[in-house]
Motif scaffolding. Structure first.
Motif, short mmCIF file in Angstrom:
data_model
loop_
_atom_site.label_atom_id
_atom_site.label_comp_id
_atom_site.label_asym_id
_atom_site.label_seq_id
_atom_site.Cartn_x
_atom_site.Cartn_y
_atom_site.Cartn_z
N VAL A 4 -13.94 -6.30 -6.18
CA VAL A 4 -13.26 -7.07 -5.15
C VAL A 4 -11.74 -6.45 -5.14
O VAL A 4 -10.92 -6.01 -4.23
CB VAL A 4 -13.34 -8.50 -5.42
CG1 VAL A 4 -12.31 -9.23 -4.63
CG2 VAL A 4 -14.71 -8.95 -5.21
N ASP A 5 -11.09 -6.46 -6.49
CA ASP A 5 -9.67 -5.87 -6.54
C ASP A 5 -9.71 -4.32 -5.86
O ASP A 5 -8.57 -4.05 -5.32
CB ASP A 5 -9.36 -5.90 -7.81
CG ASP A 5 -9.11 -7.30 -8.53
OD1 ASP A 5 -8.87 -8.29 -7.47
OD2 ASP A 5 -9.29 -7.66 -9.48
N MET A 6 -10.61 -3.57 -6.11
CA MET A 6 -10.72 -2.26 -5.80
C MET A 6 -10.61 -2.26 -4.44
O MET A 6 -10.15 -1.28 -3.73
CB MET A 6 -11.90 -1.50 -6.29
CG MET A 6 -11.86 -0.24 -6.55
SD MET A 6 -13.27 0.53 -7.43
CE MET A 6 -12.60 -0.12 -9.00
N THR A 7 -11.37 -3.18 -3.64
CA THR A 7 -11.56 -3.15 -2.29
C THR A 7 -10.30 -3.36 -1.53
O THR A 7 -9.72 -2.86 -0.61
CB THR A 7 -12.57 -3.91 -1.83
OG1 THR A 7 -13.87 -3.53 -2.56
CG2 THR A 7 -12.92 -3.92 -0.37
N LYS A 8 -9.33 -4.44 -2.23
CA LYS A 8 -8.28 -4.89 -1.71
C LYS A 8 -7.18 -3.68 -1.87
O LYS A 8 -6.53 -3.52 -0.81
CB LYS A 8 -7.57 -5.92 -2.63
CG LYS A 8 -8.06 -7.35 -2.57
CD LYS A 8 -7.50 -8.52 -3.11
CE LYS A 8 -8.38 -9.59 -2.88
NZ LYS A 8 -8.29 -10.64 -4.29
N ALA A 9 -7.29 -3.00 -2.97
CA ALA A 9 -6.22 -1.52 -2.94
C ALA A 9 -6.65 -0.68 -2.04
O ALA A 9 -5.88 -0.18 -1.25
CB ALA A 9 -6.50 -1.05 -4.61
N LEU A 10 -7.96 -0.80 -1.73
CA LEU A 10 -8.49 0.38 -0.80
C LEU A 10 -7.79 0.03 0.67
O LEU A 10 -7.31 0.84 1.34
CB LEU A 10 -10.03 0.28 -0.68
CG LEU A 10 -10.44 1.00 0.35
CD1 LEU A 10 -10.20 2.64 0.31
CD2 LEU A 10 -12.20 0.83 0.69
N ILE A 11 -8.10 -1.21 1.06
CA ILE A 11 -7.92 -1.68 2.31
C ILE A 11 -6.17 -1.69 2.45
O ILE A 11 -5.59 -1.26 3.51
CB ILE A 11 -8.44 -3.37 2.49
CG1 ILE A 11 -9.59 -3.32 2.61
CG2 ILE A 11 -7.57 -4.03 3.72
CD1 ILE A 11 -10.35 -4.84 2.60
N GLN A 12 -5.31 -1.87 1.40
CA GLN A 12 -4.07 -1.99 1.57
C GLN A 12 -3.60 -0.39 1.65
O GLN A 12 -2.72 -0.21 2.39
CB GLN A 12 -3.57 -2.29 -0.01
CG GLN A 12 -2.11 -2.71 0.38
CD GLN A 12 -1.55 -3.47 -0.97
OE1 GLN A 12 -2.16 -3.64 -2.04
NE2 GLN A 12 -0.38 -4.24 -0.89
N THR A 13 -4.31 0.52 1.31
CA THR A 13 -3.81 1.98 1.23
C THR A 13 -4.26 2.50 2.83
O THR A 13 -3.42 2.97 3.33
CB THR A 13 -4.81 2.86 0.42
OG1 THR A 13 -4.63 2.51 -0.80
CG2 THR A 13 -4.34 4.49 0.69
N VAL A 14 -5.32 1.72 3.24
CA VAL A 14 -5.59 2.14 4.69
C VAL A 14 -4.63 1.54 5.76
O VAL A 14 -4.23 2.23 6.67
CB VAL A 14 -7.16 1.65 4.85
CG1 VAL A 14 -7.59 1.99 6.56
CG2 VAL A 14 -8.20 2.51 4.30
#
Ligand SMILES: [Zn+2]
Length: 122
Positions: A4-14
């Motif tokens: 879940v946290d990893m996905t948040k970081a991914l979405i932030q990068t995108v």
């Protein structure tokens, strides 16, 4: 849950990339490379992505995951091998411990697929 946290970081990068684009680019897919030796479960990541992008700029985007295999290199044998959990990831030639991982620890965005918005400038 770590995905879940990893996905948040991914979405932030995108999102940072998306905000740097000029005309409201529509993202259709995010391609991700996930190594087999990361502790990431692709299914959990897909699920977290779906839940977190139901609204907002990624609502029409899908996540595409490419897994890379675990490959190590033994300097004693000068050999590349596929470490197996059953043999504690040791080298099949000399039984030495896994020291040099060549592939399988990646976790990165490969590319972003998008459509440019050709709406006329006002
Ligand atoms: Zn070896």
């Amino acid at each position: 849950m770590h995905e879940v946290d990893m996905t948040k970081a991914l979405i932030q990068t995108v999102r940072q990339w998306w905000e740097s684009q000029e005309n409201g680019t529509k993202i259709s897919a995010v391609h991700l490379i996930v190594g087999q030796f990361t502790s990431v479960e692709p299914d959990s990541l897909l699920f977290a992505f779906e839940v977190q992008t139901r609204q907002g700029f990624l609502s029409d985007a899908k996540l595409v995951i490419t897994e890379t295999p675990l490959i190590a290199f033994c300097h004693v044998c000068q050999l590349e091998y596929s470490p197996q959990i059953g043999s504690m990831y040791s080298c099949p030639g000399c039984g030495g411990p896994m020291e040099d991982i060549r592939s399988g620890r990646e976790l990165k965005i490969d590319r972003i697929e998008y459509e440019e918005n050709h709406a006329p400038n006002l």
